[in-house]
Design an enzyme around this catalytic site. Structure first.
Site, mmCIF file in Angstrom:
data_model
loop_
_atom_site.group_PDB
_atom_site.id
_atom_site.type_symbol
_atom_site.label_atom_id
_atom_site.label_comp_id
_atom_site.label_asym_id
_atom_site.label_seq_id
_atom_site.Cartn_x
_atom_site.Cartn_y
_atom_site.Cartn_z
ATOM 1 N N GLN A 1 1.117 -1.190 0.349
ATOM 2 C CA GLN A 1 -0.334 0.246 -0.455
ATOM 3 C C GLN A 1 0.827 1.311 -0.209
ATOM 4 O O GLN A 1 0.876 1.929 -0.883
ATOM 5 C CB GLN A 1 -0.622 0.058 1.064
ATOM 6 C CG GLN A 1 -2.151 0.830 1.195
ATOM 7 C CD GLN A 1 -2.965 0.999 0.246
ATOM 8 O OE1 GLN A 1 -3.285 -0.363 -0.227
ATOM 9 N NE2 GLN A 1 -2.844 1.981 -0.870
ATOM 10 N N ARG B 1 -1.537 -0.218 -6.721
ATOM 11 C CA ARG B 1 -1.535 -0.895 -6.390
ATOM 12 C C ARG B 1 -0.799 -1.564 -7.694
ATOM 13 O O ARG B 1 0.175 -2.880 -7.129
ATOM 14 C CB ARG B 1 -3.061 -2.038 -5.647
ATOM 15 C CG ARG B 1 -3.199 -0.922 -4.333
ATOM 16 C CD ARG B 1 -1.712 -0.413 -3.001
ATOM 17 N NE ARG B 1 -1.721 -1.844 -2.917
ATOM 18 C CZ ARG B 1 -2.850 -2.805 -1.861
ATOM 19 N NH1 ARG B 1 -3.317 -2.026 -1.079
ATOM 20 N NH2 ARG B 1 -3.084 -4.112 -1.896
#
Ligand code: CP
Ligand code: NVA
Length: 304
Positions: free
Chosen positions: A131, A291
């Site tokens: 993340q 991501r």
């Protein structure tokens, strides 16, 4: 020697920047990378729910010519149905890499020690490095440089907060955590971040007043008040964290050109208002998209 990615601090500053360059190339030209990890298999072990992590690892490995196997919470039961050691020793004979989302951080550390294939941390109670990598790639895209930036994370001093501190420390971005008393980041995480920050000069600050924390911020970041596994505490936490809600008033205390970030899932009306998350300065879906690309670059670095 195989490499793992359990923490942002597992990569040097140069390695993180190289990973961002690879990610940007992979984002810009998907067809050019279709054979980068041809035939490689990733096991994706999930002991907690997921939208983004599951989708982006699954699609990501396929965009590089490999394939993945999703193992749900019901399937493996790490350490219950079978020991972590035995899971590692089985899977290393079948796949070329393993991503794990679990509770205790020690489980990913143990898997990395036992398995002779790379282990990627897809979130533990302690950290969420993929993340933070996507977040800092997003910051680079929007702000063009990390120079002199201040990121303020408002809310619970949790896994996401820890990884943001580590990334800021490695990349020279000042990170302030604004959280209620008793919900600060773990002392060992602050210590490790400060140690890494010595090389870049980044300042890591923990602050209990949200408005002071957000002052002069280029980036305001928040996350849910009760993380996965803390559902029982949600009602109590809602009362404690309400002054830390990221709303238009709090955003007004940051720089005029500040952006808003959130790892998602968001609890709209709790840690963030609709007015903020849907504002033009919110980059939450760009983070989610990144991501995909940053994890492709991480998998490529570890599995190629
Ligand atoms: N941000 C994130 O990790 O989302 P998921 O929990 O949906 O994977
Ligand atoms: N802190 C949150 C992050 C979710 C992506 C959790 O652990 O539930």
């Amino acid at each position: 020697m195989k490499r793992d990615f359990l923490s942002v601090l597992d990569f040097t500053q140069d390695e993180i920047m190289e990973t961002f360059e690879t990610a940007q190339s992979m984002k810009a030209n998907i067809p050019q990378h279709l054979n980068d990890l041809r035939g490689k298999a990733m096991a994706l072990i999930f002991e907690k729910p997921s939208l983004r992590t599951r989708t982006t690892f699954d699609i990501g490995i396929q965009q590089l010519g490999g394939f993945s196997l999703y193992l749900s919470p019901a399937e493996i039961s790490l350490g219950k149905r079978e020991s972590v050691y035995d899971v590692a020793k089985n899977l290393e004979r079948m796949v070329q890499g393993i991503m794990i989302r679990t509770f205790g951080h020690q489980i990913v550390v143990d898997m990395a020690n036992y398995a002779n294939v790379p282990i990627i941390n897809g979130l533990t109670d302690y950290s969420h490095p993929c993340q933070a990598m996507a977040d800092f790639l997003t910051i680079l895209e929007v702000k063009k440089s990390f120079n002199g930036l201040k990121l303020t994370y408002v809310g619970d001093g949790n896994n996401v907060a820890h990884s943001l501190m580590f990334a800021g420390a490695r990349l020279g971005v000042n990170v302030t955590i604004g959280c209620p008393k008793g919900y600060e980041p773990k002392p060992e995480a602050v210590k490790d971040a400060n140690e890494a920050a010595k090389e870049t000069g980044a300042r890591i600050i923990v602050e209990n007043d949200p408005f002071t924390a957000v002052k002069n911020a280029d980036i305001v970041y928040t996350d849910v008040w009760a993380s996965m596994g803390q559902e029982d505490e949600a009602a109590e936490r809602r009362k404690i964290f309400l002054p830390f809600q990221v709303n238009e008033e709090l955003m007004g205390a940051a720089k005029d050109d500040a952006i808003f970030m959130h790892c998602l899932p968001a609890h709209r009306g709790d840690e963030v208002t609709d007015g903020v998350i849907d504002a033009p300065y919110s980059v939450v879906f760009q983070e989610a998209e990144n991501r995909l690309h940053v994890q492709k670059a991480i998998m490529y670095k570890l599995l190629k």
